[in-house]
Design a protein around this motif. Structure first.
Motif, PDB file in Angstrom:
ATOM      1  N   LYS A  88       0.833  -1.207   0.000  1.00 28.61           N
ATOM      2  CA  LYS A  88       0.000   0.000   0.000  1.00 28.61           C
ATOM      3  C   LYS A  88       0.868   1.258   0.000  1.00 28.61           C
ATOM      4  CE  LYS A  88      -3.606   2.353   2.646  1.00 28.61           C
ATOM      5  NZ  LYS A  88      -4.470   2.288   3.862  1.00 28.61           N
ATOM      6  N   LYS A  89       1.860   1.275   0.884  1.00 29.95           N
ATOM      7  CA  LYS A  89       2.769   2.419   0.947  1.00 29.95           C
ATOM      8  C   LYS A  89       3.566   2.540  -0.347  1.00 29.95           C
ATOM      9  CE  LYS A  89       6.572   4.324   3.695  1.00 29.95           C
ATOM     10  NZ  LYS A  89       7.455   4.109   4.875  1.00 29.95           N
ATOM     11  N   MET A  90       4.003   1.381  -0.898  1.00 33.29           N
ATOM     12  CA  MET A  90       4.768   1.394  -2.129  1.00 33.29           C
ATOM     13  C   MET A  90       3.936   1.985  -3.265  1.00 33.29           C
ATOM     14  SD  MET A  90       6.410  -1.775  -4.266  1.00 33.29           S
ATOM     15  CE  MET A  90       4.788  -2.326  -4.803  1.00 33.29           C
ATOM     16  N   ASN A  91       2.672   1.569  -3.365  1.00 32.38           N
ATOM     17  CA  ASN A  91       1.803   2.087  -4.427  1.00 32.38           C
ATOM     18  C   ASN A  91       1.616   3.594  -4.311  1.00 32.38           C
ATOM     19  OD1 ASN A  91       1.476  -0.449  -5.486  1.00 32.38           O
ATOM     20  ND2 ASN A  91      -0.477  -0.846  -4.465  1.00 32.38           N
ATOM     21  N   GLN A  92       1.380   4.046  -3.088  1.00 26.91           N
ATOM     22  CA  GLN A  92       1.177   5.483  -2.865  1.00 26.91           C
ATOM     23  C   GLN A  92       2.421   6.268  -3.269  1.00 26.91           C
ATOM     24  OE1 GLN A  92       0.154   5.466   1.302  1.00 26.91           O
ATOM     25  NE2 GLN A  92      -2.038   5.240   0.901  1.00 26.91           N
ATOM     26  N   ASN A  93       3.583   5.764  -2.917  1.00 28.76           N
ATOM     27  CA  ASN A  93       4.811   6.489  -3.212  1.00 28.76           C
ATOM     28  C   ASN A  93       5.221   6.363  -4.679  1.00 28.76           C
ATOM     29  OD1 ASN A  93       4.895   7.350  -0.590  1.00 28.76           O
ATOM     30  ND2 ASN A  93       6.367   5.819   0.086  1.00 28.76           N
ATOM     31  N   LEU A  94       4.833   5.269  -5.326  1.00 30.39           N
ATOM     32  CA  LEU A  94       5.046   5.186  -6.775  1.00 30.39           C
ATOM     33  C   LEU A  94       4.200   6.232  -7.494  1.00 30.39           C
ATOM     34  CD1 LEU A  94       5.247   1.339  -7.413  1.00 30.39           C
ATOM     35  CD2 LEU A  94       7.040   3.019  -7.866  1.00 30.39           C
ATOM     36  N   LYS A  95       2.993   6.475  -6.996  1.00 30.41           N
ATOM     37  CA  LYS A  95       2.171   7.542  -7.564  1.00 30.41           C
ATOM     38  C   LYS A  95       2.819   8.901  -7.337  1.00 30.41           C
ATOM     39  CE  LYS A  95      -2.264   5.138  -7.140  1.00 30.41           C
ATOM     40  NZ  LYS A  95      -3.601   5.112  -6.481  1.00 30.41           N
ATOM     41  N   LYS A  96       3.461   9.093  -6.174  1.00 33.37           N
ATOM     42  CA  LYS A  96       4.180  10.335  -5.911  1.00 33.37           C
ATOM     43  C   LYS A  96       5.348  10.495  -6.889  1.00 33.37           C
ATOM     44  CE  LYS A  96       3.171  10.737  -0.960  1.00 33.37           C
ATOM     45  NZ  LYS A  96       3.765  10.763   0.406  1.00 33.37           N
ATOM     46  N   LEU A  97       6.040   9.381  -7.178  1.00 37.30           N
ATOM     47  CA  LEU A  97       7.136   9.418  -8.144  1.00 37.30           C
ATOM     48  C   LEU A  97       6.613   9.800  -9.525  1.00 37.30           C
ATOM     49  CD1 LEU A  97      10.085   8.926  -8.950  1.00 37.30           C
ATOM     50  CD2 LEU A  97       9.516   6.498  -9.241  1.00 37.30           C
ATOM     51  N   GLN A  98       5.456   9.214  -9.912  1.00 41.61           N
ATOM     52  CA  GLN A  98       4.864   9.554 -11.206  1.00 41.61           C
ATOM     53  C   GLN A  98       4.491  11.036 -11.258  1.00 41.61           C
ATOM     54  OE1 GLN A  98       4.209   7.184 -13.917  1.00 41.61           O
ATOM     55  NE2 GLN A  98       4.144   9.183 -14.888  1.00 41.61           N
ATOM     56  N   SER A  99       3.934  11.547 -10.172  1.00 39.45           N
ATOM     57  CA  SER A  99       3.562  12.969 -10.120  1.00 39.45           C
ATOM     58  C   SER A  99       4.788  13.856 -10.181  1.00 39.45           C
ATOM     59  CB  SER A  99       2.767  13.256  -8.838  1.00 39.45           C
ATOM     60  OG  SER A  99       1.549  12.549  -8.824  1.00 39.45           O
ATOM     61  N   LYS A 100       5.858  13.451  -9.518  1.00 38.53           N
ATOM     62  CA  LYS A 100       7.088  14.230  -9.548  1.00 38.53           C
ATOM     63  C   LYS A 100       7.652  14.311 -10.959  1.00 38.53           C
ATOM     64  CE  LYS A 100      11.866  14.243  -7.794  1.00 38.53           C
ATOM     65  NZ  LYS A 100      11.909  15.703  -7.557  1.00 38.53           N
ATOM     66  N   MET A 101       7.642  13.180 -11.669  1.00 35.41           N
ATOM     67  CA  MET A 101       8.147  13.177 -13.042  1.00 35.41           C
ATOM     68  C   MET A 101       7.323  14.113 -13.919  1.00 35.41           C
ATOM     69  SD  MET A 101       9.394   9.207 -13.691  1.00 35.41           S
ATOM     70  CE  MET A 101       7.818   8.432 -13.343  1.00 35.41           C
ATOM     71  N   GLN A 102       6.008  14.089 -13.734  1.00 36.76           N
ATOM     72  CA  GLN A 102       5.146  14.979 -14.518  1.00 36.76           C
ATOM     73  C   GLN A 102       5.415  16.438 -14.177  1.00 36.76           C
ATOM     74  OE1 GLN A 102       2.735  14.048 -16.962  1.00 36.76           O
ATOM     75  NE2 GLN A 102       3.871  12.127 -16.819  1.00 36.76           N
ATOM     76  N   ASP A 103       5.483  16.740 -12.871  1.00 33.94           N
ATOM     77  CA  ASP A 103       5.701  18.119 -12.426  1.00 33.94           C
ATOM     78  C   ASP A 103       7.048  18.660 -12.888  1.00 33.94           C
ATOM     79  OD1 ASP A 103       3.256  18.017 -11.205  1.00 33.94           O
ATOM     80  OD2 ASP A 103       4.044  17.654  -9.189  1.00 33.94           O
ATOM     81  N   ASP A 104       8.040  17.798 -12.997  1.00 31.33           N
ATOM     82  CA  ASP A 104       9.377  18.219 -13.415  1.00 31.33           C
ATOM     83  C   ASP A 104       9.515  18.287 -14.934  1.00 31.33           C
ATOM     84  OD1 ASP A 104      10.098  18.449 -10.788  1.00 31.33           O
ATOM     85  OD2 ASP A 104      11.162  16.537 -10.692  1.00 31.33           O
ATOM     86  N   GLY A 105       8.430  18.031 -15.647  1.00 27.22           N
ATOM     87  CA  GLY A 105       8.445  18.189 -17.094  1.00 27.22           C
ATOM     88  C   GLY A 105       8.653  16.912 -17.883  1.00 27.22           C
ATOM     89  N   TYR A 106       8.883  15.775 -17.215  1.00 31.17           N
ATOM     90  CA  TYR A 106       9.107  14.514 -17.921  1.00 31.17           C
ATOM     91  C   TYR A 106       7.741  13.885 -18.235  1.00 31.17           C
ATOM     92  CZ  TYR A 106      13.799  15.240 -16.059  1.00 31.17           C
ATOM     93  OH  TYR A 106      15.021  15.776 -15.735  1.00 31.17           O
TER      94      TYR A 106
END
Length: 562
Positions: A137-155
C-alpha cells in the motif's frame, strides 16, 4: 519466483482474488465470537493486525462484518493473501485470520533512471525500509508520488514500466523515461534548419522534458523571425516510449526599412532612417545601418553573429559617429562628438546566463557652441566584461520573469587612451502579472565608477524619457561629476488593445560624485502617465511626468522604457 505488480494496477489486482475466495469452505456459522487470533504472521504483530479488525469478542458472527474485517487486514498492505477460518472455542467460535505476508524487503533495484533522477532521489520518494515486510500500500502510494514528480518536473512521457518483488525480497522497479526520436522543422522557407535547432536545448536521444521544449520556444520567440511557432510531440514508438518533436513555423518579415521623425526629450528634434535585417540570408545573423539627424546626428553600422563558425561563441562589431547638441543647467549650449567602434565576443553560461567581453575604442570631443572652445578632447580605450540573464516570457510585453545585466568596464591603464576609470553597472528588471492582462514592471539601475582621471563625457546621464521622467538631463549636468547613479522605475501597464497600452509610472533617482554619498533619502522623485503605440516603425512612447515641484514635462521616445 517473482510477484509482478504490473504498471498502474499493481497489487490492487489481487483484491479480485480476495473477493473470489469463500470465507470458509461452507457458509459462516452463526455463533458468538469467543476468541480472535492470527496465524501465518512472522513479522507483523498480532496487535497491529487485530487493531484493524472491528469485530470483537462477544459479537455474533456476521458475514458482511467479517468480510469488511478481512478487507481491512488486507488493506494494511503487508499481505499477499488473507482468509478467515473458524474453530470451536469455549462454547463459541475462535475467528482465525490466516495471512500470508509479503516478502521481507532486502534490496531495491532501479533501472532506466539514467539521466532522469539519481538512485538516492528515487529512494527518498519511495521511502521503503529494508529488512521489513514490504508494505505494498505504501509502495503504491509512493510510486504515484514518483509519477507525479516526473510529470511536475516536465518529464511528461516518463512512467514506471514494471514492478516486481521476488521471494528473496528483491524489489525491481523499471522506469521508461520517454526519449526524443527526432526533431523535424516545418514551414521555414528562408531560415535554415540549424538556426532553429540550435535554439532548442534538447536533441534526439535526450529524455523528453516539456520545460526544455518551452524554453526553446521562448528562445525562438525572442529571435523575432516567425509570426507563429507551434511545437508538437508525436508518438512514434509506444513500446520504446519514443516521440518526435515537430516545430511548425510561419516565417515573418525580418528585414525593415524604417524612417520617421519626432521630438525626443534626450536628443531634441530628430529624424531617422533605419535599415536592418535580423535574419541575414536565413543564417540568423543581424546587420543594421542607422542615420539619425536633427539636434543629434548619428551614423552607425553593426553586425552580430550569434553562433560564430557554428560554435557557442557569439561575435559582434559596430562602428558609429555621433554628434549631439546639449544644454547645461545654466543654459549654455555645447556639442558632444563621439566616434568609434567596438568588437565583442560572447558565450553562454549555466542557468541561462551569458557572458561577453567587449573592446571599445572611441574619440570624444566636447566644445562650447558660441566660442567653439574645447571643453574636453580625449580618447577612450576600454574592456567591458558583462553577465546577462533573460527569463522574461515576452520580448515586447513581458508579464513574468526577470532580465539582469551586470558589467564591469575598465578604461585606460595597459589599454591606453586618455581616460582612466573602472565602472560597475547593474540593471535588474522584474515583471509580474497584474489584473487581467495587466503587468507590473520594476527596475533598479546602479552605476558606480572609480575615476582615476576625470570621466570627460563618460559620466552617468540622468533625466529624460529613459530614466527619471519629469526631469531633463540638464537638471543634473555640471553641478557635480556624475560618477555614481541610482535609479528606480515602476510601471503598471494596461493594454487597451493590440495597438495601445496605457502606463502609470513612478521614478526615483539621483547622481553623486562619490559612492559614499549615495542615500535613499537623497533621491529625486518623478511620476506620471504614458501611452505606448505599436506602429510599423516600432513602438512609440509618450510620457508626461511631473517632478517634485509638480512641474510637468512631456517625453517622447521609441520602444519600452525597460
Amino acid at each position: 519466483m517473482k510477484r509482478s505488480f504490473g504498471s498502474g494496477l499493481l497489487i490492487w489486482a489481487l483484491l479480485i482474488c480476495v473477493f473470489s475466495l469463500p470465507v470458509t469452505a461452507q457458509q459462516i456459522p452463526i455463533d458468538e465470537v469467543t476468541k480472535i487470533t492470527v496465524e501465518g504472521n512472522n513479522y507483523v504483530s498480532d496487535f497491529e493486525i487485530l487493531n484493524s479488525v472491528q469485530t470483537t469478542v462477544g459479537d455474533q458472527t456476521n458475514q458482511d462484518a467479517l468480510r469488511a474485517d478481512m478487507q481491512s487486514v488486507y488493506d494494511m498492505g503487508y499481505f499477499s493473501d488473507v482468509n478467515i477460518v473458524f474453530e470451536n472455542y469455549q462454547g463459541g467460535l475462535n475467528v482465525i485470520f490466516e495471512v500470508v505476508e509479503n516478502p521481507v524487503l532486502k534490496e531495491i533495484k532501479i533501472s532506466g533512471n539514467e539521466g532522469l533522477y539519481s538512485r538516492t532521489e528515487i529512494l527518498n520518494v519511495l521511502d521503503l525500509d529494508l529488512d521489513t515486510v514490504l508494505n505494498v500500500k505504501k509502495m503504491n502510494q509512493n510510486l504515484k508520488k514518483l509519477q507525479s514528480k516526473m510529470q511536475d518536473d516536465g518529464y511528461i512521457l516518463a512512467r514506471y514500466h514494471d514492478v516486481n518483488i521476488s521471494e528473496a525480497g528483491v524489489l525491481d522497479i523499471q522506469i521508461t523515461p520517454g526519449r526524443l526520436d527526432s526533431i523535424e522543422v516545418s514551414g521555414n522557407t528562408k531560415t535554415e534548419d540549424k538556426v532553429v535547432l540550435r535554439e532548442m536545448p534538447i536533441e534526439p536521444g535526450d529524455i523528453i522534458n516539456i520545460k526544455k521544449i518551452q524554453k526553446g520556444y521562448q528562445r525562438l520567440l525572442r529571435l523575432q523571425y516567425f509570426e507563429n511557432i507551434n511545437p508538437e510531440l508525436e508518438r512514434v514508438d509506444s513500446e520504446q516510449n519514443l516521440a518526435r518533436l515537430v516545430i511548425n513555423l510561419t516565417e515573418g518579415k525580418t528585414g525593415k526599412l524604417n524612417f520617421g521623425g519626432g521630438y525626443s526629450s534626450t536628443d531634441g528634434w530628430i529624424g531617422f532612417i533605419d535599415v536592418s535585417e535580423k535574419n541575414l540570408f536565413g543564417k540568423g545573423q543581424r546587420v543594421g545601418v542607422r542615420w539619425q539627424f536633427g539636434d543629434s546626428t548619428t551614423y552607425s553600422l553593426n553586425f552580430y553573429e550569434p553562433y560564430l563558425w557554428d560554435t557557442d561563441f557569439s561575435f559582434g562589431i559596430s562602428v558609429y559617429d555621433k554628434e549631439s547638441e546639449r544644454t547645461t543647467s545654466d543654459d549654455q549650449d555645447y556639442t558632444k562628438k563621439s566616434r568609434g567602434g567596438s568588437i565583442s565576443i560572447g558565450h553562454p553560461l549555466p542557468k541561462d546566463w551569458r557572458t561577453s567581453l567587449r573592446y571599445k575604442a572611441e574619440h570624444v570631443e566636447e566644445y562650447w557652441d558660441d566660442t567653439e572652445e574645447t571643453i574636453s578632447d580625449d580618447n577612450l580605450r576600454s574592456l567591458t566584461l558583462s553577465f546577462s540573464r533573460d527569463t522574461s516570457d515576452n520580448p515586447f510585453n513581458p508579464r513574468h520573469g526577470t532580465i539582469n545585466n551586470l558589467s564591469v568596464e575598465y578604461a585606460g591603464g595597459f589599454l591606453g587612451g586618455g581616460m582612466e576609470f573602472t565602472k560597475f553597472n547593474l540593471d535588474s528588471r522584474r515583471y509580474f502579472p497584474g489584473f487581467k492582462n495587466h503587468a507590473l514592471a520594476v527596475r533598479m539601475k546602479l552605476g558606480l565608477s572609480d575615476p582615476r582621471e576625470p570621466l570627460a563625457g563618460e559620466e552617468y546621464d540622468l533625466g529624460g524619457s529613459d530614466s527619471l521622467r519629469g526631469y531633463q538631463q540638464s537638471d543634473f549636468d555640471d553641478e557635480i561629476p556624475n560618477n555614481d547613479l541610482l535609479l528606480f522605475n515602476i510601471e503598471y501597464r494596461i493594454p487597451f488593445n493590440d495597438s495601445f497600452t496605457g502606463v502609470i509610472f513612478t521614478d526615483a533617482g539621483n547622481v553623486w560624485d562619490d559612492s559614499d554619498k549615495i542615500s535613499l533619502s537623497d533621491l529625486y522623485v518623478g511620476y506620471g502617465l504614458g501611452v505606448r503605440m505599436n506602429t510599423p516603425v516600432g513602438q512609440l512612447r509618450l510620457d508626461y511626468g511631473w517632478d517634485e515641484d509638480n512641474e510637468g514635462r512631456l517625453h517622447f521616445s521609441i520602444g519600452n522604457t525597460f
